[in-house]
Design a protein around this motif. Structure first.
Motif, PDB file in Angstrom:
ATOM      1  N   GLY A 200     -23.952 -53.675  -6.576  1.00  0.00           N
ATOM      2  CA  GLY A 200     -24.642 -54.043  -7.810  1.00  0.00           C
ATOM      3  C   GLY A 200     -25.996 -54.700  -7.619  1.00  0.00           C
ATOM      4  N   HIS A 201     -26.402 -54.934  -6.383  1.00  0.00           N
ATOM      5  CA  HIS A 201     -27.693 -55.577  -6.155  1.00  0.00           C
ATOM      6  C   HIS A 201     -28.822 -54.619  -6.522  1.00  0.00           C
ATOM      7  CE1 HIS A 201     -26.076 -59.120  -4.030  1.00  0.00           C
ATOM      8  NE2 HIS A 201     -25.143 -58.288  -3.628  1.00  0.00           N
ATOM      9  N   ARG A 202     -29.853 -55.158  -7.157  1.00  0.00           N
ATOM     10  CA  ARG A 202     -31.016 -54.338  -7.510  1.00  0.00           C
ATOM     11  C   ARG A 202     -32.309 -54.910  -6.933  1.00  0.00           C
ATOM     12  NH1 ARG A 202     -27.939 -51.353  -7.687  1.00  0.00           N
ATOM     13  NH2 ARG A 202     -27.308 -49.794  -9.212  1.00  0.00           N
ATOM     14  N   ARG A 203     -32.318 -56.192  -6.671  1.00  0.00           N
ATOM     15  CA  ARG A 203     -33.483 -56.782  -6.021  1.00  0.00           C
ATOM     16  C   ARG A 203     -33.086 -57.091  -4.578  1.00  0.00           C
ATOM     17  NH1 ARG A 203     -35.310 -61.679  -8.329  1.00  0.00           N
ATOM     18  NH2 ARG A 203     -33.141 -62.066  -8.908  1.00  0.00           N
ATOM     19  N   ILE A 204     -33.356 -56.102  -3.717  1.00  0.00           N
ATOM     20  CA  ILE A 204     -32.925 -56.203  -2.321  1.00  0.00           C
ATOM     21  C   ILE A 204     -34.128 -56.409  -1.417  1.00  0.00           C
ATOM     22  CG2 ILE A 204     -31.728 -55.021  -0.428  1.00  0.00           C
ATOM     23  CD1 ILE A 204     -30.269 -53.388  -2.589  1.00  0.00           C
ATOM     24  N   THR A 263     -31.618 -60.833  -4.393  1.00  0.00           N
ATOM     25  CA  THR A 263     -30.225 -61.296  -4.421  1.00  0.00           C
ATOM     26  C   THR A 263     -29.509 -60.903  -3.139  1.00  0.00           C
ATOM     27  OG1 THR A 263     -29.474 -59.244  -5.450  1.00  0.00           O
ATOM     28  CG2 THR A 263     -30.144 -61.034  -6.919  1.00  0.00           C
ATOM     29  N   ALA A 264     -30.214 -60.117  -2.334  1.00  0.00           N
ATOM     30  CA  ALA A 264     -29.613 -59.666  -1.077  1.00  0.00           C
ATOM     31  C   ALA A 264     -30.719 -59.304  -0.098  1.00  0.00           C
ATOM     32  CB  ALA A 264     -28.713 -58.455  -1.318  1.00  0.00           C
ATOM     33  N   VAL A 265     -30.413 -59.398   1.205  1.00  0.00           N
ATOM     34  CA  VAL A 265     -31.408 -59.071   2.222  1.00  0.00           C
ATOM     35  C   VAL A 265     -30.800 -58.172   3.293  1.00  0.00           C
ATOM     36  CG1 VAL A 265     -33.041 -59.977   3.928  1.00  0.00           C
ATOM     37  CG2 VAL A 265     -32.519 -61.316   1.877  1.00  0.00           C
ATOM     38  N   VAL A 266     -31.564 -57.134   3.656  1.00  0.00           N
ATOM     39  CA  VAL A 266     -31.213 -56.300   4.808  1.00  0.00           C
ATOM     40  C   VAL A 266     -32.025 -56.802   5.994  1.00  0.00           C
ATOM     41  CG1 VAL A 266     -31.295 -53.977   5.779  1.00  0.00           C
ATOM     42  CG2 VAL A 266     -30.732 -54.304   3.357  1.00  0.00           C
ATOM     43  N   ILE A 287     -23.987 -68.271   1.154  1.00  0.00           N
ATOM     44  CA  ILE A 287     -23.799 -66.858   1.481  1.00  0.00           C
ATOM     45  C   ILE A 287     -22.300 -66.580   1.415  1.00  0.00           C
ATOM     46  CG2 ILE A 287     -24.126 -65.093   3.269  1.00  0.00           C
ATOM     47  CD1 ILE A 287     -26.273 -67.057   4.431  1.00  0.00           C
ATOM     48  N   PRO A 288     -21.845 -65.574   0.698  1.00  0.00           N
ATOM     49  CA  PRO A 288     -22.628 -64.560  -0.009  1.00  0.00           C
ATOM     50  C   PRO A 288     -22.823 -64.860  -1.500  1.00  0.00           C
ATOM     51  CG  PRO A 288     -20.359 -63.884   0.108  1.00  0.00           C
ATOM     52  CD  PRO A 288     -20.420 -65.252   0.705  1.00  0.00           C
ATOM     53  N   GLU A 289     -22.387 -66.023  -1.944  1.00  0.00           N
ATOM     54  CA  GLU A 289     -22.429 -66.277  -3.384  1.00  0.00           C
ATOM     55  C   GLU A 289     -23.848 -66.179  -3.964  1.00  0.00           C
ATOM     56  OE1 GLU A 289     -20.766 -67.979  -1.193  1.00  0.00           O
ATOM     57  OE2 GLU A 289     -18.673 -67.802  -1.814  1.00  0.00           O
ATOM     58  N   ASP A 290     -24.808 -66.790  -3.279  1.00  0.00           N
ATOM     59  CA  ASP A 290     -26.176 -66.758  -3.799  1.00  0.00           C
ATOM     60  C   ASP A 290     -26.993 -65.594  -3.240  1.00  0.00           C
ATOM     61  OD1 ASP A 290     -25.841 -69.124  -5.331  1.00  0.00           O
ATOM     62  OD2 ASP A 290     -25.901 -70.266  -3.457  1.00  0.00           O
ATOM     63  N   ILE A 291     -26.813 -65.365  -1.976  1.00  0.00           N
ATOM     64  CA  ILE A 291     -27.553 -64.285  -1.318  1.00  0.00           C
ATOM     65  C   ILE A 291     -26.592 -63.490  -0.438  1.00  0.00           C
ATOM     66  CG2 ILE A 291     -29.373 -63.723   0.350  1.00  0.00           C
ATOM     67  CD1 ILE A 291     -30.821 -64.965  -1.802  1.00  0.00           C
ATOM     68  N   SER A 292     -26.593 -62.170  -0.590  1.00  0.00           N
ATOM     69  CA  SER A 292     -25.829 -61.317   0.320  1.00  0.00           C
ATOM     70  C   SER A 292     -26.714 -60.915   1.492  1.00  0.00           C
ATOM     71  CB  SER A 292     -25.341 -60.056  -0.399  1.00  0.00           C
ATOM     72  OG  SER A 292     -24.218 -60.332  -1.187  1.00  0.00           O
ATOM     73  N   ILE A 293     -26.093 -60.783   2.638  1.00  0.00           N
ATOM     74  CA  ILE A 293     -26.849 -60.364   3.817  1.00  0.00           C
ATOM     75  C   ILE A 293     -26.144 -59.213   4.518  1.00  0.00           C
ATOM     76  CG2 ILE A 293     -27.539 -61.057   6.151  1.00  0.00           C
ATOM     77  CD1 ILE A 293     -28.323 -63.712   5.102  1.00  0.00           C
ATOM     78  N   VAL A 294     -26.905 -58.200   4.860  1.00  0.00           N
ATOM     79  CA  VAL A 294     -26.401 -57.114   5.693  1.00  0.00           C
ATOM     80  C   VAL A 294     -27.354 -56.982   6.870  1.00  0.00           C
ATOM     81  CG1 VAL A 294     -25.860 -54.657   5.847  1.00  0.00           C
ATOM     82  CG2 VAL A 294     -25.428 -55.883   3.726  1.00  0.00           C
TER      83      VAL A 294
END
Lengths: 359, 359
Positions: A200-204, A263-266, A287-294
Motif C-alpha cells: 500500500g505504500h505510494r511514497r517510496i 512512508t517506506a525506503v528501498v 520501524i516498521p510502524e512509521d517507516i518500512s524498509i526493504v
DNA sequence: AATTATTTGTGCGTATGTATC
DNA sequence: AGATACATACGCACAAATAAT
C-alpha cells in the motif's frame, strides 16, 4: 615413393616418449646410450644428441656426464589454477561468495588464486597483470567500479585473445564481449519496490550507489516498478551516493529530506539499511510502524539487527558455486559461452509492513 | 699459458646475454646471423647453434626459419606467490585473518594462493601437494586437527628441505622444527579465568575443544589459573568436546550438570558461548546475574548477541598481518627463524559480573 | 692405485633442405 | 630467381666423468 617429412630426430623423440609413457623405461633408469641408439636408428650420434637434448629440456630425460642418460620422474600434471579477483574478500557477502567458489573448485581438483581490488581499478590491474604472469588457467573477476568505464578492458581483452577463459561476476565490462554470471538486479529492484507497493505504500524512497552497475540497475528496477503503476519519480525521494559502501558520503540533511517525504525506503544494501535504521531510531520513529524498509543482499546483518530486515536475498555461496562450475565447463570445453543472470527472491521479515495498518 | 676451461659456446652465450641485458640488443630485434657470429668468434656454425639453441630454451631468444634469430621480450620477474592454507576461510575469524595476510602481501607485490583444509588432514595434504606442484615461494599454514598427530608432517618436512619458507599459524606441527606465529593460548586461558576469579567466582566451569591445540592450551590456562589460587579441578565443572566448532556434540545433560555446579563458565570460543547463552536463557536464568560467561576470540558474535560477551580478543587481522610480514622477512633473508607468540587481552563487556553483586 | 672401456660433453667441417625477402 | 637465414643430417676427433677391472 612419397617423401617422408618428419625429421629423424623427431622420430627418435617420439620413440623415447612412447617408451617412457608405456613404462617400458622407468624413472631414473638408464636409457640406451647415444652410440647404440645411433646405430639402432641408423642415424648419426649428432642427431641422437639433438633428440635427447630436446627431451632433456622438455623434462623427459636428464643426462649425467660419464654415466648415461636417465628417465626423469614425471611430475603429476599440475592442478589447474583459477584466478579470482573480487572487490572485497573478507567483508559482507564476499566470504560466502568465495566459499562457494572454493567449494566447487577444490572438489574438482582446482586451485584458487585470490586477488582483491578494493574497488580500485589500479589495484585491479596489478592483480590482473600478476595473474597473467602466473599463467592462471582461468579468470573469475568481479569488476571494480562497475558503474564507470573500466581502464583495464584492454588487458582483459588481451587475456581473452590469448585463449584464457574469463568470467565476470556480479557485473560486466562495458564494450567487451565476454562470459558472465550476474544477478538480475533490475528484477531485484522491481521485487523490492513491488513488495512495498503491494503493502500500500505510494511514497517510496530509495537510496542507491551510483558508481556501481549493481546500484544503477537496482535503481532502474526501483523506477520501473513505480512507473508501471503510474507513480512518477520525485527528486526528494531519491538519494544517490558514491564511494564507501555504507553510504558515509550521505549528508544528514539528505536523510532528513528523504524521511519527511516517504512512508517506506528501498536501500541499496543491508549496510545502508542498518545505518538508516539507526537514523530513524534517533529521530524517535519506529520501524516498521512509521517507516518500512526493504534492502538488498540478505546478509548476516539482516538478521543481526534489532528489527530484522526484509531483504532481497543475494545468492552469495550459490553464486560462487555457479560461477565456479561455469568456469569448469569453459575449461572442459563443454561450453563456449556463459551468459547467466540469476533471479533473486524477497525474504520478508519485520522491517516492512502494510501502510493501512500503520499506527 | 693457462688453459681456458670455459667452453666456447658458453663464451658466446655470456656475450649474447650481456648484449641483451645492456640493451644493446633490443626485444624483437634481429641478432647477428649464425654464420657471421661463427666468423666473429672464430668458431664453427655448429657451436654457434649450440649457444643460440640453449638461449632459446632459456627464453632469451627465439628463432624464425628463414628470417633470423630475435631477442625475446624479457618478462618482468614473476611476483612471488605465497600459499596460504587455513582450516576455514569464510567463517568466524578467518575472513579477518585472511584480510590481514592479503593486505600485507599485496602491499609488497606478492600474491595469495588460497587453500582450505576444512579441518581435514586429507584435504590439507591435497592443498599441500598442489601448492608444492605450483611452486609457491612461501607457505603459510594453519595445521588441521592441531591437537592430534598430523600425517602431513613428512610432506611439510620435504618442502622445508627443498628450501621453501614455511610458517605455521595459530598452531604448530608436533615433532618438526619450524617457524610459527601463534597465540599464547595458555596465557589467554589464564586471563579469562583470572578475570572470573578476580570477580569473586570460585566455582568456574569450562567448555573446551579437545582435538585442537588451541583448545588444549586454553584449557591448560584455565586449570593453571585455578591451581595457582588453590582451587582443585572438579570433573563436573569441565566439558570437553571434539569435532564441530560450535560444540554440537555436547549433550543437553552435560550442559545441565555443568550449570548446576558453577557460577561462571569459560567458553572455548564465541560460538560455544552464544550457544550456551541460549541454553541458559531457556532455563530462565540470567546473564550475568546468575551465570557469568567469558569466551575467547572476540569475534563479531561477541557484540551481535543480546548480552554482549566478555571475551579474550583474538588479534585476527593483526595476526594475519604479522604472519605475512614475517613471511616477507623470511623471503628477504632478513630473518632465519620466526618464533612468535602473541599475547591477548581481555575485552570486558556485559556477560561477566562480580559474584558478590549477584541478585 | 692405475688402466681401460663406456658414456656424455665440446668442437669442427661439410652438405642439403626450406623459409623469407 | 637468387641471396640469405635457419633446419636437418652425417662424419670425425678429443675431453672429461664414471665404473669396472
Amino acid at each position: 615413393m612419397q617423401k617422408n617429412n618428419t625429421p629423424k630426430y623427431q622420430v627418435l623423440k617420439a620413440f623415447i616418449i612412447e617408451a617412457i609413457q608405456s613404462k617400458q623405461w622407468l624413472p631414473h633408469e638408464v636409457i640406451t646410450s647415444e652410440n647404440v641408439l645411433a646405430e639402432q636408428f641408423t642415424m648419426s650420434r649428432h642427431t641422437v644428441r639433438q633428440a635427447i637434448g630436446q627431451l632433456t629440456n622438455e623434462g623427459w630425460l636428464y643426462r649425467v656426464h660419464g654415466k648415461g642418460t636417465f628417465v626423469q620422474e614425471q611430475l603429476p600434471p599440475a592442478r589447474k589454477t583459477i584466478g579470482v579477483i573480487t572487490t572485497y574478500i573478507s567483508d559482507y557477502i564476499f566470504p560466502a561468495i568465495i566459499r562457494g567458489i572454493e567449494n566447487v573448485l577444490s572438489q574438482n581438483d582446482c586451485q584458487l588464486m585470490l586477488g582483491c581490488s578494493n574497488q580500485q581499478v589500479d589495484k585491479e590491474r596489478q592483480c590482473l597483470e600478476s595473474m597473467r604472469n602466473q599463467q592462471v588457467d582461468g579468470l573469475i573477476i568481479e569488476p571494480a567500479k562497475s558503474g564507470m568505464p573500466n581502464p583495464n578492458v584492454d588487458l582483459i581483452q588481451k587475456m581473452i585473445a590469448d585463449g584464457l577463459p574469463v568470467l565476470t561476476l556480479q557485473a560486466c565490462f562495458d564494450g567487451l564481449e565476454h562470459n558472465y554470471v550476474i544477478l538480475d538486479d533490475v528484477q531485484a529492484g522491481v521485487t523490492a519496490t513491488k513488495h512495498l507497493l503491494d503493502l500500500g505504500h505510494r511514497r517510496i524512497g530509495g537510496i542507491f550507489k551510483a558508481d556501481l552497475a549493481q546500484g544503477q540497475l537496482r535503481y532502474k528496477g526501483f523506477m520501473d516498478a513505480q512507473t508501471k503503476v503510474g507513480i512518477s519519480l520525485a527528486e526528494e525521494r531519491v538519494v544517490l551516493f558514491v564511494g564507501d559502501e555504507t553510504g558515509k558520503s550521505i549528508q544528514t540533511t539528505q536523510y532528513e529530506t528523504l524521511l519527511q517525504n516517504v512512508t517506506a525506503v528501498v536501500c541499496y544494501n543491508d549496510l545502508v539499511a542498518v545505518k538508516l535504521m539507526d537514523i530513524i531510531k534517533e529521530k524517535g520513529l519506529k520501524i516498521p510502524e512509521d517507516i518500512s524498509i526493504v534492502s538488498f543482499d540478505d546478509s548476516q546483518l539482516a538478521t543481526f539487527s534489532e528489527v530484522k530486515l526484509t531483504s532481497v536475498a543475494h545468492p552469495m555461496e550459490a553464486l560462487g558455486e555457479k560461477v565456479a562450475s561455469e568456469m569448469l565447463s569453459l575449461l572442459a570445453g563443454t561450453k563456449d559461452v556463459v551468459h547467466e543472470k540469476m533471479l533473486l527472491k524477497l525474504i520478508k521479515r519485520q522491517s516492512s509492513k502494510a501502510i493501512d495498518e500503520r499506527v
